[in-house]
Design an enzyme around this catalytic site. Structure first.
Site, PDB file in Angstrom:
ATOM      1  N   HIS A  12       0.858  -1.201   0.000  1.00 28.45           N
ATOM      2  CA  HIS A  12       0.000   0.000   0.000  1.00 28.45           C
ATOM      3  C   HIS A  12       0.886   1.241   0.000  1.00 28.45           C
ATOM      4  O   HIS A  12       1.248   1.759   1.050  1.00 28.45           O
ATOM      5  CB  HIS A  12      -0.914  -0.023   1.229  1.00 28.45           C
ATOM      6  N   HIS A  14       1.305   4.911  -2.290  1.00 28.97           N
ATOM      7  CA  HIS A  14       0.897   5.819  -3.362  1.00 28.97           C
ATOM      8  C   HIS A  14       2.150   6.456  -3.973  1.00 28.97           C
ATOM      9  O   HIS A  14       2.934   7.076  -3.248  1.00 28.97           O
ATOM     10  CB  HIS A  14      -0.020   6.909  -2.824  1.00 28.97           C
ATOM     11  N   HIS A 192      -9.767   1.447  -0.807  1.00 30.52           N
ATOM     12  CA  HIS A 192      -9.640   2.084   0.501  1.00 30.52           C
ATOM     13  C   HIS A 192     -10.995   2.030   1.202  1.00 30.52           C
ATOM     14  O   HIS A 192     -12.018   2.413   0.626  1.00 30.52           O
ATOM     15  CB  HIS A 192      -9.220   3.544   0.349  1.00 30.52           C
ATOM     16  N   GLU A 195     -11.247   3.379   7.042  1.00 30.44           N
ATOM     17  CA  GLU A 195     -10.355   4.369   7.645  1.00 30.44           C
ATOM     18  C   GLU A 195     -11.233   5.488   8.183  1.00 30.44           C
ATOM     19  O   GLU A 195     -11.379   5.673   9.384  1.00 30.44           O
ATOM     20  CB  GLU A 195      -9.348   4.870   6.614  1.00 30.44           C
ATOM     21  N   ASP A 273       1.856   3.886   3.133  1.00 33.35           N
ATOM     22  CA  ASP A 273       0.822   4.733   2.537  1.00 33.35           C
ATOM     23  C   ASP A 273       1.441   5.900   1.761  1.00 33.35           C
ATOM     24  O   ASP A 273       1.643   5.810   0.560  1.00 33.35           O
ATOM     25  CB  ASP A 273      -0.127   5.228   3.630  1.00 33.35           C
ATOM     26  N   ASP A 274       1.700   6.996   2.430  1.00 30.54           N
ATOM     27  CA  ASP A 274       2.319   8.202   1.837  1.00 30.54           C
ATOM     28  C   ASP A 274       3.451   8.633   2.773  1.00 30.54           C
ATOM     29  O   ASP A 274       3.302   9.594   3.539  1.00 30.54           O
ATOM     30  CB  ASP A 274       1.287   9.323   1.696  1.00 30.54           C
TER      31      ASP A 274
END
Length: 330
Positions: A12, A14, A192, A195, A273-274
Site C-alpha cells: 500500500h 501511493h 480504501h 479508515e 501509505d504516503d
C-alpha cells in the site's frame, strides 16, 4: 540481521504520495510553479487534517506534468524503498494525474514509470507492480476512465485496480461499474475503506466491489460479524499504522487495532501509505510495531508471508520474492 534490516514487502504505497518534499520543491523550481504554501518551516508537507492532506497531496502533484517527471519520481521512490530493504512493492497510480484519464497519454506515462521500475530492479533489486487507482471524490464517471486506462494496460506490470481519496464521498457501490471493467480485464481488486468510512465501508467494498484486499480496513475491528466475514472470505487488510496515527484515526500506536485484528485471525500486512507526509518509513513501521507490541522476527516473517500471498503478481514473481525472503535468519 535486526528486525528493521530484514527484507520487506509493501502493498500500500501511493507513488505521488511517496514523493520526497525536496523532489517536489526541485521540480517546482524547474517549472517556476509556486507551491510553497504546502510546506512547513522545516520543509515538510504541511496539512491540518485528512481533508487538508488531500488538498496538499493534489497540490504537490501539480508539478508532476510529464512522463519524464514520473520517471524521475519512480526512481526516487524506489531508491527510498531500497534504503528500507523493501524487495517488493505495489504502488497506486492515478491516471487522473498521468494524462487526465486519457488512455493514450496514460500509456506514455506508464511506459516511463515502468522503464524506471525496470532500471531500479536491476540496480537496487526492488520489484515494482502498478495498481491504477481512481480518486473517489472525482466521481464514478471519472473512475470509469481510470478503469479503462487500467484495463487497456493490464499485464505483468499493471496487475490490479483500486480506489483512494475521500471515503465520505458517495458509496463504494457507486463505483461498481468501474470495478466490473477492471475485473473483466482480470485485474485484482482493492479499495480504501474502513479508515474514515467506518466498518460498514469495509463491508460495502467486499459486497459491492468484490475486492480481495482492503486499503486500511482497521475500523473493521468495531464489528464482530464483519471480522468473521473477512476471515471467512480470506480478505487481506493493507494496514498503514503510521498513517493512521498521523491523520488522527487513532491517537497512539498502542491504541491501534493491528495487533487485535491479527490475534482474531484477520490477515494483515504493513505499509507506509504516503511516507513523507506521515514522517514514516518501512524500517520505522517495523521498529515501532516491535517496540509497541513486542513482535519478534517470527511475527514479521509471518507478516511478509501474508503480504507475499496477497500480492497482485504472477507466480514467477512470487517465487522470486519468496527466494529473497528465505535469506531472513531464523
Amino acid at each position: 540481521m535486526t528486525l528493521i534490516d530484514m527484507p520487506k514487502i509493501e502493498l500500500h504505497l501511493h507513488l505521488e504520495g511517496a514523493a520526497p518534499p525536496d523532489f517536489i520543491r526541485s521540480l517546482a523550481r524547474e517549472k517556476k510553479v509556486d507551491i510553497g504554501g504546502i510546506f512547513d518551516e522545516n520543509g515538510a508537507y504541511k496539512y491540518k487534517d485528512f481533508w487538508d492532506f488531500l488538498k496538499v497531496y493534489e497540490a504537490a502533484t501539480t508539478v508532476l506534468k510529464t512522463p519524464q517527471d514520473f520517471y524521475r519520481l519512480t526512481r526516487a521512490v524506489l531508491a527510498e524503498c531500497a534504503a528500507n530493504q523493501v524487495i517488493y512493492a505495489e504502488t497506486f497510480l492515478a491516471p487522473d494525474f498521468c494524462g487526465g484519464g486519457d488512455v493514450s497519454a496514460w500509456k506514455d506515462y506508464l511506459a516511463a514509470i515502468e522503464q524506471a521500475a525496470q532500471e531500479m530492479q536491476s540496480e537496487a533489486g526492488v520489484i515494482l507492480k502498478a495498481i491504477p487507482t481512481c480518486v473517489r471524490h472525482f466521481g464514478p464517471d471519472q473512475a470509469k476512465k481510470t478503469a479503462l486506462c487500467a484495463s487497456e494496460t493490464a499485464g505483468r506490470f499493471v496487475t490490479g485496480f483500486g480506489m483512494g481519496g475521500d471515503e465520505t464521498f458517495g458509496t463504494q457501490g457507486d463505483f461498481a461499474y468501474a470495478y466490473d471493467m477492471a475485473r473483466e480485464a482480470q485485474l485484482q481488486l482493492t479499495s480504501h475503506a474502513g479508515e474514515w468510512g467506518g466498518a460498514e465501508s469495509v463491508r460495502d467494498a467486499i459486497h459491492d466491489l468484490g475486492v480481495t484486499r482492503i486499503g486500511h480496513g482497521v475500523r473493521a475491528i468495531e464489528d464482530d460479524a464483519l471480522i468473521e466475514e473477512i476471515i471467512e472470505k480470506d480478505v487481506v487488510l493493507e494496514v498503514c499504522p503510521g498513517s493512521n496515527i498521523a491523520l488522527g484515526v487513532y491517537d497512539d500506536l498502542k491504541d491501534h487495532p493491528i495487533a487485535r485484528l491479527r490475534k482474531r485471525g484477520v490477515k494483515v500486512t504493513v505499509s507506509t501509505d504516503d511516507p513523507p507526509f506521515f514522517h514514516t518509513t518501512m524500517r520505522k513501521e517495523f521498529g515501532d510495531l516491535a517496540q509497541t507490541f513486542g513482535w519478534d522476527g517470527a511475527d514479521f516473517k509471518a507478516l511478509n508471508q501474508t503480504a507475499l500471498e496477497a500480492a497482485f503478481c504472477d507466480d514467477e514473481t512470487r517465487k522470486a520474492v519468496a527466494k529473497q525472503l528465505e535469506t531472513i535468519d531464523e
